[in-house]
Design an enzyme around this catalytic site. Structure first.
Site, PDB file in Angstrom:
ATOM      1  CE  LYS A 174      -2.532 -13.624  -0.008  1.00 41.89           C
ATOM      2  NZ  LYS A 174      -1.266 -14.304  -0.130  1.00 41.89           N
TER       3      LYS A 174
ATOM      4  CB  SER B 143       1.481 -11.850   0.530  1.00 46.72           C
ATOM      5  OG  SER B 143       0.955 -12.836   0.155  1.00 46.72           O
TER       6      SER B 143
ATOM      7  CB  SER C 236       2.395 -15.974   0.978  1.00 47.64           C
ATOM      8  OG  SER C 236       2.959 -14.778   0.518  1.00 47.64           O
TER       9      SER C 236
HETATM   10  N1  GLN Z   1       7.497 -12.848  -0.342  1.00 49.11           N
HETATM   11  C1  GLN Z   1       7.374 -13.468  -1.424  1.00 49.11           C
HETATM   12  C2  GLN Z   1       7.251 -12.509  -2.575  1.00 49.11           C
HETATM   13  O1  GLN Z   1       7.048 -11.490  -2.158  1.00 49.11           O
HETATM   14  C3  GLN Z   1       6.492 -14.755  -1.580  1.00 49.11           C
HETATM   15  C4  GLN Z   1       5.137 -14.256  -1.840  1.00 49.11           C
HETATM   16  C5  GLN Z   1       4.055 -15.320  -1.600  1.00 49.11           C
HETATM   17  O2  GLN Z   1       4.349 -16.449  -1.139  1.00 49.11           O
HETATM   18  N2  GLN Z   1       3.311 -15.110  -2.169  1.00 49.11           N
HETATM   19  O3  GLN Z   1       7.137 -12.919  -3.762  1.00 49.11           O
END
Ligand code: GLN
Length: 506
Positions: A76, A162, A186
């Site tokens: 990532k 994400s 994520s």
């Molecule tokens: N969806 C959550 C956020 O937007 C978690 C994101 C993540 O785990 N990086 O913060």
């Protein structure tokens, strides 16, 4: 070849059925054929081939570095990679090239794994669909009957986020494993929506050194693979203390390999009643019941449990996340690295233009609300209160695991299968995260290990995953249970539509 497990690939190398260079070329080829998925921000073609050749030389001499020697992997784009740009899918870092590798990346390279490239994501990992990054959205490989053929681009579905690029890379067979990050779900969310395994290890078990932070107290590097067994191998390589991350802890002496046939008669599986959340699809509910029944039939104790504070997890997360974001993002000021705005009438004006141009609306919005929560007059009321509720959420888990003797919790990973992009983007990032993270976020609050396992296809033909949550630092036990589930659910393929049953891509 592309849909084999890590062990099978290693064996194929040893038996000379394929070489690391050939495999690397196959993956590069497939990356090109699946370009429309937008899974990668950077493909490191030359470097990949160079690493593959080095691996090949070692294998020929019979001295592989470890179980991952020659195995293609993706990372990532929020993990620092030496001399390879690391963008966090943000204009702010679009030309940033770190001088060092994140510890987890270095560990994979030290094992001889072959880096294919850096994957797409939501900007600074803020999101749950991989739709909010500066390089455009990631398309879920399951949108297509064959992810390599796109003559007619259907009404495609999101990959989740994400870490959507990492999940799409593994699901479309361009990498055998990928690193994601997991702060609120994520890694597990895109893992579930792309039909693969997504592991969020216990907090502190893997080093965060070189992972560009979102919420330092919840971030963990995540592991995306096509099988639970593969995830266990990668976990074994990555876990352990790091002098560069003071929050890391030693891996407990436990299983190093997953048992072939785990005896579930000795375990207690908890079903948290609060996870019967509003918006849970019929298909997902049916899978949840099916797997709970499978445990029961096999002789496990299955019990309904209660985690009463879980319902407050999302709202607390937003306060804590935005506060940490406000502080973490302060380093991006245009002075030391990253984008620098044109305006230079004053330092303040330069800061302002840099940050206005560099960050998207989502990041700027979180910085704004985070600074509000951290104001002297608000700090107690928001930040400190959220920390207290966080403790209550963690205590709920402790009571269930410690007091009631539950070994693992079984829950859905997401409310539904993957949404169509056109529907997903009807809601804003915050609303979406609140919906998408309901089942995954509480484990981050408590630092617990959790894994999603693909269990079935929905009526729309899209993957549905279930989540297992374990006790802190019992990651290997969690994976043993997860493997038991994966071996029995009969998910159509550990690979991907269009590949299952057809010839592996050339
Ligand atoms: N969806 C959550 C956020 O937007 C978690 C994101 C993540 O785990 N990086 O913060």
């Amino acid at each position: 070849m592309l849909s084999l497990t890590l062990k099978e690939v290693s064996q194929a190398f040893r038996e000379g059925r394929i070489s690391p260079t050939e495999l690397c070329r196959k993956c590069l080829n497939r990356i090109k054929k699946t370009e429309h998925l937008n899974a990668y921000i950077t493909v490191t073609e030359e470097l990949s081939l160079q690493q593959a050749r080095q691996s090949e030389a070692r294998l020929l001499q019979g001295v592989p570095l470890g179980p991952l020697d020659g195995i293609p992997f993706a990372v990532k784009d929020n993990f620092c990679t030496k001399n390879i740009r690391t963008t966090c899918a943000s204009r702010m870092l679009k030309d940033y090239t770190p001088p060092y590798n994140a510890t987890v990346v270095q560990k994979l390279l030290d094992q001889g794994a072959v880096l294919m490239g850096k994957t797409n994501m939501d900007e600074f990992a803020m999101g749950s669909g991989s739709t909010d990054g500066a390089f455009g959205p990631v398309k879920n490989p399951w949108s297509y009957a064959d992810p390599c053929r796109t003559a007619a681009d259907p009404d495609w579905v999101v990959s989740g986020g994400s870490s959507g690029g990492s999940a799409a890379a593994v699901a479309s067979l361009t990498s055998y494993l990928a690193l994601g990050s997991d702060t609120g779900g994520s890694t597990r969310n895109p893992g579930a929506l792309c039909g693969i395994v997504g592991l969020k290890p216990s907090y502190g078990l893997l080093s965060r050194h070189g992972l560009i932070p979102l919420v330092n107290s919840m971030d963990v590097p995540g592991i995306l693979t096509r099988s639970v067994g593969d995830a266990a191998i990668v976990l074994g390589v990555l876990q352990g203390p790091d002098v560069r991350d003071s929050t890391t802890v030693p891996a407990p002496p436990s299983l190093t390999e997953l048992p072939e046939d785990f005896d579930v008669r000795k375990i207690c599986v908890g079903i948290p009643k609060e996870y019967h959340a509003h918006g849970l699809s019929e298909d997902t509910l049916a899978q949840w019941s099916r797997v709970a029944d499978m445990f029961e039939t096999a002789g496990a104790r299955v019990e309904q449990v209660s985690l009463p504070h879980t319902q407050h997890s999302i709202v607390c997360y937003h306060v804590l996340c935005h506060s940490e974001v406000a502080s973490n993002m302060a380093r991006f000021d245009g002075l030391e690295y990253g984008h620098r705005g044109e305006v230079d009438v004053s330092t303040e004006a330069m800061y302002a233009s840099t940050r206005h141009e560099g960050f998207n609306d989502v990041v700027r919005g979180r910085i704004l609300s985070g600074n509000y929560f951290l104001l002297k007059q608000n700090y107690q009321h928001y930040y400190v209160k959220a920390q207290k509720v966080r403790r209550l959420i963690a205590d709920d888990f402790r009571r269930v695991f410690g007091g009631l003797g539950v070994d693992v919790l079984l829950t859905p990973t997401t409310l539904t299968d993957a949404a169509r992009y056109s529907d997903f983007t009807q809601e804003d990032n915050r609303t979406r995260s609140a919906q998408e993270d309901v089942f995954t976020q509480p484990a981050n609050m408590a630092g617990l290990p959790a894994v999603t396992v693909p269990t079935a296809l929905s009526r729309r033909g899209l993957p549905i995953g279930l989540q297992l949550i374990g006790q802190a630092l019992q990651d290997m036990k969690l994976l043993s249970v997860a493997q038991w589930v994966q071996q029995r659910v009969g998910f159509p393929s550990t690979s991907n539509p269009g590949v299952a049953g057809s010839q592996p891509a050339a």
